[in-house]
Structures are given as structure tokens and as C-alpha cells.
Scaffold this active site. Structure first.
Site, PDB file in Angstrom:
ATOM      1  N   ALA A   2       0.867  -1.180   0.000  1.00 39.98           N
ATOM      2  CA  ALA A   2       0.000   0.000   0.000  1.00 39.98           C
ATOM      3  C   ALA A   2       0.906   1.233   0.000  1.00 39.98           C
ATOM      4  O   ALA A   2       2.048   1.171   0.468  1.00 39.98           O
ATOM      5  CB  ALA A   2      -0.871  -0.008   1.245  1.00 39.98           C
ATOM      6  N   GLU A  33       4.490  -4.794   7.270  1.00 37.94           N
ATOM      7  CA  GLU A  33       3.739  -3.735   7.962  1.00 37.94           C
ATOM      8  C   GLU A  33       4.155  -3.543   9.411  1.00 37.94           C
ATOM      9  O   GLU A  33       4.112  -2.440   9.939  1.00 37.94           O
ATOM     10  CB  GLU A  33       2.223  -4.027   7.895  1.00 37.94           C
ATOM     11  N   GLY A  57       0.338  -4.988   0.747  1.00 33.00           N
ATOM     12  CA  GLY A  57      -0.855  -5.035  -0.109  1.00 33.00           C
ATOM     13  C   GLY A  57      -0.600  -5.719  -1.442  1.00 33.00           C
ATOM     14  O   GLY A  57      -1.528  -6.264  -2.046  1.00 33.00           O
ATOM     15  N   GLU A  69      -0.913  -9.271  -0.669  1.00 35.39           N
ATOM     16  CA  GLU A  69      -2.329  -9.524  -0.356  1.00 35.39           C
ATOM     17  C   GLU A  69      -3.170  -9.581  -1.636  1.00 35.39           C
ATOM     18  O   GLU A  69      -4.097 -10.399  -1.743  1.00 35.39           O
ATOM     19  CB  GLU A  69      -2.848  -8.442   0.591  1.00 35.39           C
TER      20      GLU A  69
HETATM   21  N1  COA Z   1       4.628   3.228  -0.622  1.00 32.70           N
HETATM   22  C1  COA Z   1       5.046   4.378  -1.183  1.00 32.70           C
HETATM   23  N2  COA Z   1       6.192   4.484  -1.894  1.00 32.70           N
HETATM   24  C2  COA Z   1       6.920   3.382  -2.043  1.00 32.70           C
HETATM   25  C3  COA Z   1       6.557   2.139  -1.484  1.00 32.70           C
HETATM   26  C4  COA Z   1       5.344   2.087  -0.765  1.00 32.70           C
HETATM   27  N3  COA Z   1       4.886   0.953  -0.231  1.00 32.70           N
HETATM   28  N4  COA Z   1       7.504   1.238  -1.810  1.00 32.70           N
HETATM   29  C5  COA Z   1       8.424   1.885  -2.531  1.00 32.70           C
HETATM   30  N5  COA Z   1       8.086   3.171  -2.668  1.00 32.70           N
HETATM   31  C6  COA Z   1       8.793   4.233  -3.393  1.00 32.70           C
HETATM   32  C7  COA Z   1       9.998   4.739  -2.613  1.00 32.70           C
HETATM   33  O1  COA Z   1       9.598   5.687  -1.646  1.00 32.70           O
HETATM   34  C8  COA Z   1      10.808   5.336  -3.734  1.00 32.70           C
HETATM   35  O2  COA Z   1      10.243   6.582  -4.100  1.00 32.70           O
HETATM   36  P1  COA Z   1      11.209   7.867  -4.339  1.00 32.70           P
HETATM   37  O3  COA Z   1      12.119   7.433  -5.458  1.00 32.70           O
HETATM   38  O4  COA Z   1      10.246   8.937  -4.734  1.00 32.70           O
HETATM   39  O5  COA Z   1      11.943   8.079  -3.080  1.00 32.70           O
HETATM   40  C9  COA Z   1      10.560   4.381  -4.882  1.00 32.70           C
HETATM   41  O6  COA Z   1       9.355   3.715  -4.594  1.00 32.70           O
HETATM   42  C10 COA Z   1      11.637   3.332  -5.056  1.00 32.70           C
HETATM   43  O7  COA Z   1      11.782   2.646  -3.816  1.00 32.70           O
HETATM   44  P2  COA Z   1      13.191   2.510  -3.030  1.00 32.70           P
HETATM   45  O8  COA Z   1      12.874   2.318  -1.595  1.00 32.70           O
HETATM   46  O9  COA Z   1      14.085   3.648  -3.380  1.00 32.70           O
HETATM   47  O10 COA Z   1      13.738   1.173  -3.705  1.00 32.70           O
HETATM   48  P3  COA Z   1      14.748   0.127  -3.052  1.00 32.70           P
HETATM   49  O11 COA Z   1      15.121  -0.798  -4.139  1.00 32.70           O
HETATM   50  O12 COA Z   1      15.818   0.820  -2.316  1.00 32.70           O
HETATM   51  O13 COA Z   1      13.867  -0.684  -1.960  1.00 32.70           O
HETATM   52  C11 COA Z   1      11.921  -1.830  -1.143  1.00 32.70           C
HETATM   53  C12 COA Z   1      12.791  -1.475  -2.370  1.00 32.70           C
HETATM   54  C13 COA Z   1      10.692  -2.575  -1.664  1.00 32.70           C
HETATM   55  C14 COA Z   1      12.722  -2.732  -0.201  1.00 32.70           C
HETATM   56  C15 COA Z   1      11.515  -0.552  -0.390  1.00 32.70           C
HETATM   57  O14 COA Z   1      10.981   0.362  -1.332  1.00 32.70           O
HETATM   58  C16 COA Z   1      10.479  -0.747   0.664  1.00 32.70           C
HETATM   59  O15 COA Z   1      10.775  -1.240   1.731  1.00 32.70           O
HETATM   60  N6  COA Z   1       9.192  -0.362   0.396  1.00 32.70           N
HETATM   61  C17 COA Z   1       8.133  -0.407   1.358  1.00 32.70           C
HETATM   62  C18 COA Z   1       7.621  -1.795   1.560  1.00 32.70           C
HETATM   63  C19 COA Z   1       6.507  -1.827   2.593  1.00 32.70           C
HETATM   64  O16 COA Z   1       6.721  -1.506   3.763  1.00 32.70           O
HETATM   65  N7  COA Z   1       5.303  -2.231   2.169  1.00 32.70           N
HETATM   66  C20 COA Z   1       4.157  -2.300   3.015  1.00 32.70           C
HETATM   67  C21 COA Z   1       3.414  -1.037   2.996  1.00 32.70           C
HETATM   68  S1  COA Z   1       1.993  -1.064   4.069  1.00 32.70           S
END
Ligand code: COA
Length: 259
Positions: free
Chosen positions: A65, A133, A110, A113
Site C-alpha cells: 500500500a 507492515e 498489499g 495480499e
Molecule cells: N509506498 C510508497 N512508496 C513506495 C513504497 C510504498 N509501499 N515502496 C516503494 N516506494 C517508493 C519509494 O519511496 C521510492 O520513491 P522515491 O524514489 O520517490 O523516493 C521508490 O518507490 C523506489 O523505492 P526505493 O525504496 O528507493 O527502492 P529500493 O530498491 O531501495 O527498496 C523496497 C525497495 C521494496 C525494499 C523498499 O521500497 C520498501 O521497503 N518499500 C516499502 C515496503 C513496505 O513496507 N510495504 C508495506 C506497505 S503497508
């Protein structure tokens, strides 16, 4: 149909939805859910769509999400977001035709999910799946605490949900979170092959099997067996049952019409 965050195509019986918000790793915001809902309604109604395939990009199926859309939210916003995500996911889970998730890269929160609402999950070897989460001080809100234990049991679900540590494709396959792992190049063809196989079956029998399984899983075995019996008997009123059995006796392939 054109959308901002997804690409939806219909190709020879296959409805193909590609999440297309690559800069945010396909994070699911209210607009994405709204577009998905529209597509799911269309797919449900269109008899030309026999199987639905949901896919993302190479780096991410969907990284969860959209955290930006929630970070400063209050209880009311949290209710609104989960009302929407759960409604859209239920629509997918209830789709009266087979659904396949093609998981490449991250399928988190999400994203996982959403994939869980599909009948099949095929992953590429670069897939990383999990429900992180807990690390944000919340819990999965799109069915994760309900669907994951039902599929892989409470112990493994606790490992995924309490620790919030994503796992790789091979472990996800061992745990039964995904049906199969293939190389990234093979992912789409493999899903299409599966869809083609499903399209040779009777659509009405597939729907009946799905209904019977989904209804029965929330019942006692005795009640579930009753549902199965009634569904089984109902199929004897269809042309596909006659065609399937006749074709067997005539030693030919059946040609189902879905009635
Ligand atoms: N919501 C909003 N933005 C998200 C996102 C999310 N769930 N997951 C990734 N993004 C965005 C990042 O903020 C980044 O945006 P920016 O370039 O404007 O800063 C972009 O997507 C790329 O992500 P980034 O984190 O730079 O890539 P990465 O390869 O370093 O890491 C992940 C990848 C998936 C490990 C990391 O993005 C992450 O942990 N995301 C969140 C996962 C999460 O907690 N999901 C559950 C949400 S309830």
C-alpha cells in the site's frame, strides 16, 4: 480502456492487467485500487475474458500500500483505505473465473495480499515476498492476517507477519505461498500457458469448483460436503457436463461452451 497506473488488455480470452507505476514500485494508492476495481468489474462481466492475469514490472509486482497516502492519516482515513482495499481484493477473490498472479520482484504488504486473492501465484526467481507492515507500526490490513494463516498455517504466518522479513521465491514455494517458481524470462509465458490450459476447461465447471472451494473452506467439513454435493448435482443441468462425458466416451477432446 486507458488508465493512469495500470495497463489492461484482452488477448484471446486472457484479460491481462499490468500494474504500471514503476517509479513507486507499483505502490497501491487509492487511484490504483480504483482502476483495479474498474477492471475487475469489466473482467467479471465480459464473457470473452476467460482467465485474468495480474502482473507487475521486473523490479516489483507491488511494494505494498502507498505509505505516502497513509503516513499522516487518522483512524477515519485508515478505515476508508481498508474499506477500499478489502472491497477491491474481495472482488478479485470472488471473480467467477480463474485468476493468476505473475509475481516478479517485490510483492510486499498489499501487493502480496492482492496476489493472495488470485487462484494461482507463479513467481519469478527474483521474487521477494512478505508483509513488512509490523515495521511501520501497523499490521496487514488487506486480508494478510486472515488469508496467510489459512494458506500456510499460523506458525509460518506468524514468522512472516511478526518479523516482517520478506522471503525469497524458493522459500515462498516451499511454504506454499506460490505455486511455482520460474526464471524471469519464463514468467509471462508460463502464466499464459497456464491460462491456455484453463481455457480448455468448462468455464461453468471452473466457476462451480471455485465457488465450492471458497464457500466450503469457511465451513465445517460436513457443511462443505453438502455445498459440494449441491454444486456437483447442479452441473448435471449443463451442456458442458453432457459434452464432457460424451467426448470421453467418443474418445475425443471435449468442446465446452460454458453453459
Ligand atoms: N509506498 C510508497 N512508496 C513506495 C513504497 C510504498 N509501499 N515502496 C516503494 N516506494 C517508493 C519509494 O519511496 C521510492 O520513491 P522515491 O524514489 O520517490 O523516493 C521508490 O518507490 C523506489 O523505492 P526505493 O525504496 O528507493 O527502492 P529500493 O530498491 O531501495 O527498496 C523496497 C525497495 C521494496 C525494499 C523498499 O521500497 C520498501 O521497503 N518499500 C516499502 C515496503 C513496505 O513496507 N510495504 C508495506 C506497505 S503497508
Amino acid at each position: 480502456m486507458t488508465y493512469q497506473y495500470i495497463i489492461y488488455e484482452k488477448i484471446q480470452g486472457l484479460g491481462k492487467v499490468k500494474l504500471n507505476r514503476p517509479k513507486k514500485l507499483n505502490a497501491l494508492n487509492p487511484e490504483v485500487y480504483s482502476e483495479l476495481e474498474d477492471v475487475f468489474i469489466d473482467c467479471e462481466k465480459d464473457p470473452k475474458v476467460k482467465v485474468l492475469l495480474i502482473m507487475g514490472g521486473e523490479k516489483a509486482f507491488a511494494a505494498g500500500a502507498d505509505i505516502d497516502a497513509m503516513a499522516e492519516g487518522d483512524v477515519v482515513l485508515a478505515y476508508q483505505l481498508t474499506d477500499q482495499s478489502q472491497r477491491v481484493q474481495e472482488r478479485l477473490a470472488d471473480m467467477p473465473k480463474p485468476t493468476i498472479a505473475a509475481i516478479s520482484g517485490y510483492a510486499l504488504g498489499g501487493g502480496l495480499e492482492l496476489a493472495f486473492c488470485c487462484d494461482f501465484r507463479i513467481a519469478s526467481d527474483n521474487a521477494v515476498v512478505g508483509v513488512p507492515e509490523i515495521n511501520l507500526g501497523i499490521i496487514p490490513g488487506g486480508g494478510g492476517t486472515q488469508r496467510i494463516p489459512r494458506l500456510i498455517g499460523l506458525g509460518r504466518a506468524a514468522e512472516l507477519i511478526f518479523l516482517g522479513e520478506p522471503i525469497k521465491a524458493d522459500q515462498a514455494e516451499k511454504w506454499g505461498l506460490v505455486n511455482k517458481v520460474v526464471s524471469l524470462n519464463e514468467l509471462e509465458p508460463e502464466c499464459e500457458k497456464l491460462a491456455q490450459k484453463l481455457m480448455t476447461k468448462s468455464p461453468v465447471a471452473l466457476r462451480a469448483a471455485k465457488d465450492s472451494m471458497r464457500t466450503g473452506i469457511n465451513m465445517s467439513l460436513k457443511e462443505g460436503l453438502k455445498v459440494e454435493q449441491q454444486t456437483f448435482c447442479m452441473l448435471f443441468g449443463t451442456s458442458d457436463q453432457k459434452e464432457g462425458m460424451r467426448a470421453f466416451l467418443e474418445k475425443r477432446r471435449p468442446s465446452f461452451i460454458g453453459k
